[in-house]
Design a protein around this motif. Structure first.
Motif, short mmCIF file in Angstrom:
data_model
loop_
_atom_site.label_atom_id
_atom_site.label_comp_id
_atom_site.label_asym_id
_atom_site.label_seq_id
_atom_site.Cartn_x
_atom_site.Cartn_y
_atom_site.Cartn_z
N SER A 95 0.83 -1.21 0.00
CA SER A 95 0.00 0.00 0.00
C SER A 95 0.86 1.26 0.00
O SER A 95 2.04 1.22 0.35
CB SER A 95 -0.94 0.00 1.21
N GLY A 96 0.26 2.35 -0.43
CA GLY A 96 0.94 3.64 -0.42
C GLY A 96 1.82 3.91 -1.62
O GLY A 96 2.54 4.90 -1.65
N ARG A 97 1.76 3.06 -2.65
CA ARG A 97 2.60 3.25 -3.84
C ARG A 97 1.78 3.49 -5.10
O ARG A 97 2.32 3.48 -6.19
CB ARG A 97 3.49 2.03 -4.05
N GLY A 98 0.48 3.65 -4.96
CA GLY A 98 -0.37 3.87 -6.13
C GLY A 98 -0.87 2.59 -6.77
O GLY A 98 -1.55 2.63 -7.80
N ASN A 127 -12.79 4.22 7.25
CA ASN A 127 -11.73 3.70 6.40
C ASN A 127 -11.31 4.83 5.45
O ASN A 127 -11.69 4.85 4.28
CB ASN A 127 -12.19 2.47 5.62
N ARG A 129 -8.55 5.63 4.01
CA ARG A 129 -7.74 5.30 2.82
C ARG A 129 -8.62 4.81 1.67
O ARG A 129 -8.42 5.19 0.52
CB ARG A 129 -6.69 4.27 3.18
N SER A 130 -9.60 3.97 1.98
CA SER A 130 -10.48 3.48 0.92
C SER A 130 -11.38 4.59 0.40
O SER A 130 -11.61 4.70 -0.81
CB SER A 130 -11.33 2.30 1.44
N LEU A 133 -9.28 6.66 -1.93
CA LEU A 133 -9.06 5.97 -3.21
C LEU A 133 -10.28 6.08 -4.10
O LEU A 133 -10.18 6.45 -5.28
CB LEU A 133 -8.71 4.50 -2.97
N LYS A 136 -10.75 9.65 -5.31
CA LYS A 136 -9.70 9.98 -6.28
C LYS A 136 -10.08 9.48 -7.67
O LYS A 136 -9.77 10.13 -8.68
CB LYS A 136 -8.38 9.35 -5.84
#
Length: 166
Positions: A95-98, A127, A129-130, A133, A136
């Protein structure tokens, strides 16, 4: 991410997927499953998605599976045939790398070629991060259900995000 290959999943990927997924089951509310998934059961899920004519993709770095994404039918009734629910899971170290965005974009492209109109992402809350995403990638929040799940002795909310493809 030049060394990452995104390809259709095979039944042989099931054990590696379980290694990614089962920590989510065991220690988070991201998944509402409560028991680890066995490779045979995961293989059955992969086969079911393929039989439904929907994509299940994996992201690999060489022989190492780093994540996967797939879509399932949103509902069983025929009128829902152009709507799907999407899922993406990454290995904790990936995670965290696209990678999640790249995998999700590939899934969305595959869904477009199948004539899918609406993609729905259900996200257990919180959540961040989700949510980030999905937003985005153009998803927008359309619903929030309070206390619809119970895991680890506590109530869990679920939000729903949608993305219109066509």
């Amino acid at each position: 991410m030049p060394d990452i290959l995104i390809r259709p999943a095979t039944l042989d990927d099931a054990a590696a997927m379980c290694a990614i997924y089962n920590p989510y089951v065991a220690s988070t509310t991201i998944s509402f499953e409560e028991q680890p998934v066995a490779p045979g059961d995961m293989a059955g899920r992969i086969a079911g998605v393929h039989e439904a004519g929907l994509p299940w993709l994996v992201a690999c770095d060489g022989d190492r599976l780093l994540g996967y994404a797939y879509a399932t039918k949103w509902r069983a009734r025929p009128a829902y045939r152009t709507s799907v629910e999407s899922s993406v899971y990454l290995d904790a170290g990936a995670s965290g790398r696209g990678l999640g965005a790249a995998l999700y974009r590939a899934l969305l492209d595959a869904l477009r070629t199948r004539g899918v109109h609406m993609v729905i992402g259900g996200i257990a809350q919180p959540n961040a991060r989700s949510v980030a995403l999905h937003e985005k990638l153009g998803f927008r929040k359309v619903a929030h259900f309070s206390e619809v799940g119970r895991k680890f002795g506590r109530w869990v909310d679920v939000g729903y995000w949608e993305l219109r493809l066509a």
